[in-house]
Design an enzyme around this catalytic site. Structure first.
Site, short mmCIF file in Angstrom:
data_model
loop_
_atom_site.label_atom_id
_atom_site.label_comp_id
_atom_site.label_asym_id
_atom_site.label_seq_id
_atom_site.Cartn_x
_atom_site.Cartn_y
_atom_site.Cartn_z
N CYS A 55 0.14 -9.03 0.51
CA CYS A 55 -0.09 -8.13 -0.40
C CYS A 55 0.14 -6.60 -0.13
O CYS A 55 0.16 -5.73 -0.61
CB CYS A 55 -1.17 -8.34 -1.18
SG CYS A 55 -1.24 -9.74 -2.05
N HIS A 67 -5.04 -1.78 -3.35
CA HIS A 67 -4.59 -3.22 -3.75
C HIS A 67 -5.54 -3.71 -4.97
O HIS A 67 -6.66 -3.76 -4.49
CB HIS A 67 -4.42 -3.93 -2.54
CG HIS A 67 -3.84 -5.25 -2.88
ND1 HIS A 67 -3.00 -5.63 -3.87
CD2 HIS A 67 -4.28 -6.49 -2.37
CE1 HIS A 67 -2.80 -6.67 -4.27
NE2 HIS A 67 -3.56 -7.60 -3.14
N ASN A 71 -4.08 -9.89 -9.67
CA ASN A 71 -3.53 -9.30 -8.58
C ASN A 71 -2.03 -9.82 -8.50
O ASN A 71 -1.70 -11.07 -8.14
CB ASN A 71 -4.21 -10.15 -7.12
CG ASN A 71 -3.55 -10.07 -5.87
OD1 ASN A 71 -2.59 -9.46 -5.71
ND2 ASN A 71 -4.27 -10.63 -4.79
#
Ligand code: COA
Length: 327
Positions: free
Chosen positions: A109, A246, A284
């Site tokens: 990520c 993030h 996410n």
């Protein structure tokens, strides 16, 4: 950054839908993650098709012509089949320059932060003047919808931006970090009997790593030599307008903010108020999460030209990184 764009699929997967798929509840998911819904790509949509639309929108937003792009970097983890790269497919679909160089960056990520830093280096070295950066992922393709430990977290999407060399302040610096010894905490693993590989994660341990990595990376990007004392670090931090973390878990984000406040002896809420949080609607979506949040924030006026912003990410690898940018 002269332009941004993003794309999310139409299909919405709510916590209520997930309740029908695994043993979970809306209350548990909201309390533990801050997520209410996420977007799921259709069968035809991929990291390539989503990335292509996001970049098209960023090009339009920046007012440049496709031919002006000299280099394309794509942060992604979900290209299927794994080569040719997503960046090549996107360059071709959009009709970018015939001889355009392109590459994918695979760093979990944190892929967007790493890709952004690759672009930064080429621009600062003077090799390219106009570079496109995309973060795009279709995590739904590698999510096991029978595993409640992971399936409530993930979604799909893409974000893109155009960087142009300039004499005024722009990308100040990046900090890149890694912890390869802990790579097994977040992996793809074949599910018995299916042949398909899905995300497996030691959630608690990743949580602890992520919170620590966010704080560490914010400090290191502000103070690369690590020599600033608390007061100097606090002054540097106070100059930051917003942080785009993030979007993995709202509790990780707020936990990291509390840690920043405590370590810098800031008034309660000072770091929390800087955090941009979009996770409630998107979950996410890996490499897409930061450029998507950036695009939304610019379009809704949460961020303005001239703001000093930190993009901070973490993910499989394990990797973590931050970019300090005057937008
Ligand atoms: N619904 C209901 N219960 C669930 C659940 C779900 N979707 N998922 C896990 N549980 C259960 C667990 O089985 C456990 O039950 P037990 O106590 O009977 O064993 C309990 O809830 C607590 O689990 P725990 O893992 O301690 O919860 P947590 O507070 O750590 O939250 C995560 C779990 C996954 C939300 C959290 O650890 C997390 O966000 N980790 C980081 C994940 C991440 O960001 N990954 C990507 C990085 S890029």
């Amino acid at each position: 950054i002269i332009g941004t764009g993003s794309y999310v699929p139409e299909r919405i997967l709510t916590n209520r839908h997930l309740r029908e798929m695994v043993d979970t509840s809306d209350k548990w998911i909201v309390e533990r993650t801050g997520i209410r819904e996420r977007r799921i790509a259709s069968g035809e949509e991929t990291n390539v098709t989503m990335g292509r639309i996001a970049l098209e929108r960023a090009i339009e937003n920046s007012g440049i012509r496709c031919e002006e792009i000299e280099f394309l970097v794509v942060g992604t983890n979900t290209t299927e089949p794994v080569w040719p790269s997503a960046s090549g497919h996107i360059a071709n679909l959009l009709g970018l320059r015939k001889d355009l160089p392109f590459l994918d960056v695979q760093a979990g990520c944190t892929g967007f932060n790493f890709a952004f830093s690759v672009a930064e280096m080429f621009i600062k070295a003077g090799q390219y003047r106009t570079v496109a950066v995309i973060g795009t992922d279709k995590l739904s393709a590698i999510t096991d919808y029978q595993d409640r430990n992971t399936c409530v977290l993930f979604g799909d999407g893409a974000g893109a931006l155009i960087l142009k060399q300039s004499m005024s302040e722009g990308i100040i610096r990046s900090h890149l970090g890694g912890n390869a010894r802990s790579r097994n905490l977040l992996i793809l693993s074949k599910k018995d009997g299916t042949g398909n590989a899905y995300i497996r994660m030691e959630g608690r341990k990743v949580y602890t790593f992520a919170k620590k990595a966010m704080v560490e990376s914010c400090f290191r990007v502000l103070d690369p030599s690590g020599t600033a004392d608390k007061k100097e670090l606090r002054t540097l931090f106070e100059q930051v307008t917003k942080i785009i973390p993030h979007q993995a878990n709202a509790r990780i984000i707020m936990g990291a903010a509390e840690e920043l406040e405590s370590r810098l002896e800031l008034p309660a809420g000072e770091a929390k108020n800087k955090m941009i949080v979009t996770i409630e609607q998107y979950g996410n979506n890996s490499c897409a999460s930061i450029p998507l949040a950036l695009d939304i924030s610019l379009r809704t006026g949460k961020l303005r030209k001239g703001d000093l912003v930190i993009f901070v990410g973490f993910g499989a690898g394990l990797t973590y990184a931050a970019n300090l940018v005057r937008i």
